[in-house]
Structure formats: structure tokens, C-alpha cells
Write a protein that holds these residues in place. Structure first.
Motif, short mmCIF file in Angstrom:
data_model
loop_
_atom_site.label_atom_id
_atom_site.label_comp_id
_atom_site.label_asym_id
_atom_site.label_seq_id
_atom_site.Cartn_x
_atom_site.Cartn_y
_atom_site.Cartn_z
N LYS A 1 -1.62 -28.14 45.76
CA LYS A 1 -0.77 -28.06 44.59
C LYS A 1 -0.49 -29.39 43.89
O LYS A 1 -0.15 -29.43 42.72
CB LYS A 1 0.56 -27.39 44.99
N GLN A 2 -0.56 -30.47 44.63
CA GLN A 2 -0.34 -31.80 44.04
C GLN A 2 -1.39 -32.75 44.59
O GLN A 2 -1.95 -32.51 45.67
CB GLN A 2 1.04 -32.34 44.43
N THR B 1 -3.28 -18.30 36.87
CA THR B 1 -3.91 -16.98 36.85
C THR B 1 -3.31 -16.06 37.90
O THR B 1 -3.70 -14.91 38.01
CB THR B 1 -5.42 -17.11 37.14
N GLU C 1 -8.55 -30.81 39.21
CA GLU C 1 -7.71 -29.64 39.48
C GLU C 1 -8.42 -28.37 39.01
O GLU C 1 -8.91 -28.31 37.88
CB GLU C 1 -6.35 -29.76 38.78
N TYR D 1 4.64 -30.72 23.71
CA TYR D 1 5.79 -31.44 24.27
C TYR D 1 7.08 -31.03 23.58
O TYR D 1 7.14 -30.96 22.35
CB TYR D 1 5.58 -32.96 24.12
N PHE E 1 -0.72 -40.28 19.19
CA PHE E 1 -0.99 -39.48 20.38
C PHE E 1 -0.68 -38.00 20.13
O PHE E 1 0.33 -37.66 19.55
CB PHE E 1 -0.12 -39.98 21.55
N LYS E 2 -1.59 -37.12 20.61
CA LYS E 2 -1.35 -35.67 20.48
C LYS E 2 -1.13 -35.03 21.85
O LYS E 2 -0.14 -34.36 22.06
CB LYS E 2 -2.53 -34.97 19.78
N SER E 3 -2.09 -35.24 22.76
CA SER E 3 -1.99 -34.49 24.02
C SER E 3 -2.92 -35.04 25.09
O SER E 3 -3.93 -35.68 24.77
CB SER E 3 -2.35 -33.03 23.73
N VAL E 4 -2.58 -34.74 26.34
CA VAL E 4 -3.52 -34.96 27.45
C VAL E 4 -4.34 -33.69 27.57
O VAL E 4 -3.80 -32.59 27.53
CB VAL E 4 -2.77 -35.23 28.77
N THR E 5 -5.65 -33.82 27.69
CA THR E 5 -6.47 -32.60 27.77
C THR E 5 -7.17 -32.42 29.12
O THR E 5 -7.52 -31.30 29.48
CB THR E 5 -7.54 -32.58 26.66
N LYS F 1 3.65 -48.75 39.74
CA LYS F 1 3.63 -48.01 38.47
C LYS F 1 2.18 -47.82 38.03
O LYS F 1 1.29 -48.60 38.41
CB LYS F 1 4.41 -48.78 37.40
N ASN G 1 -0.56 -35.47 45.73
CA ASN G 1 0.15 -35.88 46.94
C ASN G 1 -0.26 -34.99 48.13
O ASN G 1 -0.48 -35.49 49.24
CB ASN G 1 1.66 -35.75 46.68
N ASN H 1 -7.76 -24.60 38.22
CA ASN H 1 -6.74 -23.59 37.96
C ASN H 1 -7.45 -22.25 37.81
O ASN H 1 -7.93 -21.91 36.73
CB ASN H 1 -5.98 -23.97 36.68
N ARG H 2 -7.56 -21.51 38.91
CA ARG H 2 -8.29 -20.25 38.89
C ARG H 2 -7.74 -19.35 40.01
O ARG H 2 -6.92 -19.80 40.82
CB ARG H 2 -9.79 -20.51 39.11
N TRP I 1 -6.11 -29.16 43.55
CA TRP I 1 -6.80 -30.45 43.52
C TRP I 1 -7.87 -30.49 44.61
O TRP I 1 -7.56 -30.48 45.79
CB TRP I 1 -5.80 -31.59 43.71
N LYS J 1 -6.06 -36.59 23.41
CA LYS J 1 -6.38 -36.31 22.02
C LYS J 1 -5.48 -37.17 21.15
O LYS J 1 -4.25 -37.20 21.36
CB LYS J 1 -6.12 -34.83 21.76
#
Lengths: 278, 192
Positions: A39-40, B191, A243, B92, A221-225, A146, A42, A245-246, A253, A122
Motif C-alpha cells: 500500500k505504501q 478498483t 504502483e 487539488y 504547474f497542473k498535476s502529477v501524472t 527532505k 514504506n 492500481n488494479r 508498489w 503536467k
């Protein structure tokens, strides 16, 4: 077959372990797939090193279960993307054998360097949507640590500074100094080809340009894709973490790419990832 | 609920009086466990507040009061980054804006169900001395209108928690305690 049974037993372990979790509200039914998911990032580190139990609870140094080699071998098998990445089975087995080697096992170290993030983003550049790839590193500080932007790859800059391979026409002749470089006036009047008058080893620093354009409000800046991690920590190995996601049990991960590489090959890989030798 | 907070507060307080924790780099496993519980309580409260804010039966003034309560859980400037399976770009929202949009959805019934799982990361130290961690939870959101319209999604929520060592004066004595605040939340549709 034996290997498959091992993986199955581990997944069953995740399912059984769900009964031991503390409860915090109105609950839904089957969450076995969520237990199996890494899940992470980490959790990837902890599973890789065998520093947590099947319920996801941290195992601390001093416990007999801490970094248990037997558990590690089981965990490691389910830390690969087994559905889409088609990682060579020999490479996978060789990697697991090396990192769990009894005499000199290898453990991932969050603060150990030799790993970084590739963040696809993006941006709007002069009003047009463009992809910028940021390379981020974890930097140790006096107190704590950091993430910092180490580098950036931005396609519009590449095009802007593309030099001709065989430039035999655009140059400042070797006696220009005798005329106090008065011919500079000519080269700076044609903005589009000014890079032709730079040294052979000139490489534009994309990060400085990028920050300059942001400060000038030309970049927004618009977004992380997308996000990928590159790991060079293990001797003679490089792997990529992504990652997934399915649906199913092979999610979260997972190692998406694994390559056997010596130090010299690792340098080439790093340059390739940074777009320096493409 | 308040009494539970009090108990946790006292546990955190009593376990930290004699030690100068500002100078300490590692959080002990016992203290980490207490901090995790406190953080989970805050996450659980957030879930409850979201149910109330999103419900049409909630009076406007009450919803606004709950939004204020919910905002108290967060560090200033926290954001929600939301993406869905059909739209992977992250959108956001400031936390207040997120709650106000939720209130405007006006479902007749809002149900938030939890999957019986949460994953809590290690705590890492930031350059400002605070600790940061991430709690991952899974929720199913269901909004239903009287005319039969239904919206449902399952999301993974990665919730930032900031853990800060603070001091207060009680009866002339300076006593240290750990304060937990929620930070940015990344919401990803799954999903499951």
C-alpha cells in the motif's frame, strides 16, 4: 509449483491476518486483496527487508522475527509485478538469492541514497500543456531529511537548444578578438541559432531554465501524472518500482523492472533515465 | 470520544515528562503506537464529519459548524489531491473547499464505509524537527438521492500526519506532549 504454493500461502496469511486488525467504524466485507497490496512505498521497504508482520505491524530490531531470512524469501516473491512486466524468472531468482544470501544479505535503506524518484508532471508552458519529468532525491539535513528536485527533463528546452551535428558555417572566426569581438552583434541578432556559438561540451541546465520560467510565470504547474522509483542500492542490480492500481492480489508498489548491472552499466542506466545519452 | 482523547493525551503526556524529546531522533515503539492510535482517532473523526457534511438532512448552519470542527484536525494549508480511474490527473482542493463542495453535493443519504484495514508508515523527521507519517485507509463512499440516483466509489486515502512535540504549562510546571495534526490527503479511486 513449490514456489507458487509458497506465494499462495503468503497471500492466505494476509487474508487470515485481517481478523487481527483493530476496528474503526462501519466495515465492508472482503479486504483480502487490500491486505495483499503493497500500500505504501514504506511498506515495500518493510516487506523487502521483512520488518513487519502479516498484519502490517512493524517488527523492531531485537525481535526474533526482525529481518527473518525465511520470511524475506516469501515476501520478496510477491513484491514483483507478475502480471504485466514480464521480468525474467532467472533474474528474479538470482536477485532474491543474492539479497537474502546468508553471509551478506542486502537490505534496502530509506536513508541510504542510491535511489530516486522520477515524477511525471503536467505544466502549462506559454498556455500549452507540456510534460515535465522531475527527478527527486531524498536529501539528508542536520535534522531529518527532505525530498529535493535534483534535475528536470523538459522536451521544449531540448528542441530549443538542439545544435547542428556538423556546423561549418556558424562560428566566430579565430581572430575575432582582434576586433574586440564586434561580430557578436551579428550572432545575437539571430536568436534562433545562438546555441551554435557555444562550446562543444555545452549542455543547457534544464533545472535552472525551468525555475527561471516558473519565476517568470511562463510555466504553471497542473498535476502529477505518474511516479516511478529507481533503485541502485543493491550491488550489481537495478530495479524500478511502480504502483499498480488494479484488481487482484498482485497490486500496489511492485518491482516493475529488474536488470543485472555492474557499476559501469549502472552509470549508463542513470544517464539513460536522466535523458543524457538518448 | 472526548474521554478517549483525554486518556490518550494523558498516556502521551505521562510517557514524556522526564525526557527531552526535542533532542531525540527516534520515536520509541511504545510511543509510536500511542501516536498511531491518536492519529487513527482523528482519521475516524474526519470520516464522521464527512458523513455529516455530505448529508442533505444536515442543517446548513450545523454543516458549517462541522466543517469548522473538521478543519481543526488539519494543519494550515492542507490540500486534498483527488484522482479517479477515468481521470488520472490529480485535482487539488484546499480542505475547506473540499468540504464545501461536499456540502453542495446534497445527497439525501451519504454512507461512508470503511474497509477493515489501515496501514501506518514509520515516522520520519523533517528539517523543522516535526515528524511526518502517512496513514493509508480505504473507504467506500455512497451518495444516494430520493429520485434513485446513486454515486459510489472506493478510494484509497493516503493521509499525511504531522507529529509535533509541544509544551504547555500546568500548575507552574512545563509539561511536554505530542500533538498530531492531519495534513495533505491523496485520494485515489481504486478498483476494489
Amino acid at each position: 509449483m513449490k514456489r507458487l504454493t509458497g506465494v499462495f500461502l503468503l497471500l492466505i496469511g494476509f487474508v487470515i491476518s485481517s481478523k487481527g486488525q483493530q476496528t474503526i467504524g462501519t466495515y465492508l466485507g472482503d479486504e483480502s486483496a487490500l491486505y495483499a497490496a503493497t500500500k505504501q512505498v514504506n511498506q515495500f521497504f518493510r516487506r523487502f527487508n521483512s520488518e513487519e508482520d502479516l498484519k502490517g505491524n512493524r517488527i523492531y530490531k531485537g525481535s526474533k522475527h526482525f529481518r527473518n531470512p525465511k520470511t524475506r524469501r516469501k515476501y520478496l516473491k510477491v513484491l514483483f509485478d507478475n502480471e504485466t512486466s514480464q521480468i525474467n524468472a532467472d533474474a528474479k531468482n538470482g536477485f532474491i538469492a543474492q539479497v537474502t544470501n546468508g553471509a551478506s544479505p542486502f537490505f534496502l535503506d530509506f536513508h541510504g541514497g542510491e535511489w530516486f524518484a522520477e515524477v511525471r508532471t503536467k505544466f502549462l508552458y506559454h498556455g500549452k500543456e507540456e510534460t515535465a519529468i522531475l527527478f527527486m532525491e531524498l536529501q539528508e539535513e542536520k535534522v531529518g531529511s527532505k525530498w529535493v528536485i535534483k534535475n528536470v527533463y523538459f522536451e521544449p528546452f531540448v528542441k530549443l537548444f538542439e545544435k547542428e551535428k556538423e556546423n561549418k558555417e556558424k562560428f566566430l572566426h579565430p581572430l575575432s578578438h582582434e576586433l574586440a569581438f564586434m561580430n557578436l552583434q551579428r550572432i545575437f541578432s539571430d536568436k534562433s541559432e545562438v546555441e551554435e556559438y557555444t562550446a562543444n561540451d555545452f549542455r543547457p541546465d534544464h533545472l535552472s531554465l525551468f525555475l527561471f520560467e516558473i519565476k517568470r510565470s511562463s510555466l504553471e504547474f497542473k498535476s502529477v501524472t505518474d511516479l516511478t522509483f529507481h533503485f541502485f542500492q543493491a550491488d550489481n542490480w537495478y530495479f524500478e518500482l511502480k504502483e499498480f492500481n488494479r484488481s487482484g492480489y498482485n497490486t500496489g508498489w511492485l518491482i516493475a523492472n529488474l536488470v543485472k548491472a555492474n557499476e559501469q552499466e549502472k552509470d549508463l542506466l542513470r544517464k539513460y533515465i536522466y535523458f543524457e545519452n538518448r | 470520544m472526548k474521554s478517549l482523547y483525554k486518556i490518550l493525551f494523558v498516556i502521551l503526556l505521562s510517557s514524556s515528562i522526564q525526557v527531552n524529546l526535542f533532542a531525540q531522533d527516534e520515536v520509541s515503539p511504545e510511543r509510536k503506537q500511542a501516536i498511531d492510535s491518536l492519529a487513527l482517532e482523528k482519521v475516524k473523526d474526519l470520516g464522521k464529519y464527512i458523513s455529516i457534511i455530505g448529508n442533505k438532512d444536515t442543517e446548513f448552519s450545523e454543516a458549517n459548524r462541522v466543517i469548522e470542527r473538521a478543519l481543526e484536525l488539519f494543519a494550515d494549508g492542507s490540500q486534498m489531491g483527488v484522482s479517479s480511474l477515468s481521470r488520472p490527473d490529480v485535482k487539488y482542493y484546499g480542505v475547506r473547499e473540499y468540504f464545501e463542495r461536499l456540502m453542495a453535493l446534497n445527497y439525501d443519504r451519504v454512507t461512508i464505509q470503511w474497509f477493515n484495514i489501515q496501514y501506518i508508515s514509520d515516522l520520519e523527521r523533517q528539517p523543522d524537527g516535526k515528524y511526518v507519517g502517512v496513514i493509508t485507509i480505504y473507504q467506500r463512499f455512497q451518495g444516494e438521492s430520493d429520485d434513485g440516483l446513486k454515486y459510489m466509489d472506493t478510494t484509497k486515502k493516503d493521509i499525511t500526519i504531522y507529529v509535533e512535540r509541544k509544551e504547555t504549562q500546568i500548575g507552574g510546571r512545563i509539561i511536554g506532549f505530542w500533538d498530531v495534526l492531519l495534513g495533505d490527503i491523496r485520494v485515489t479511486e481504486t478498483t476494489t
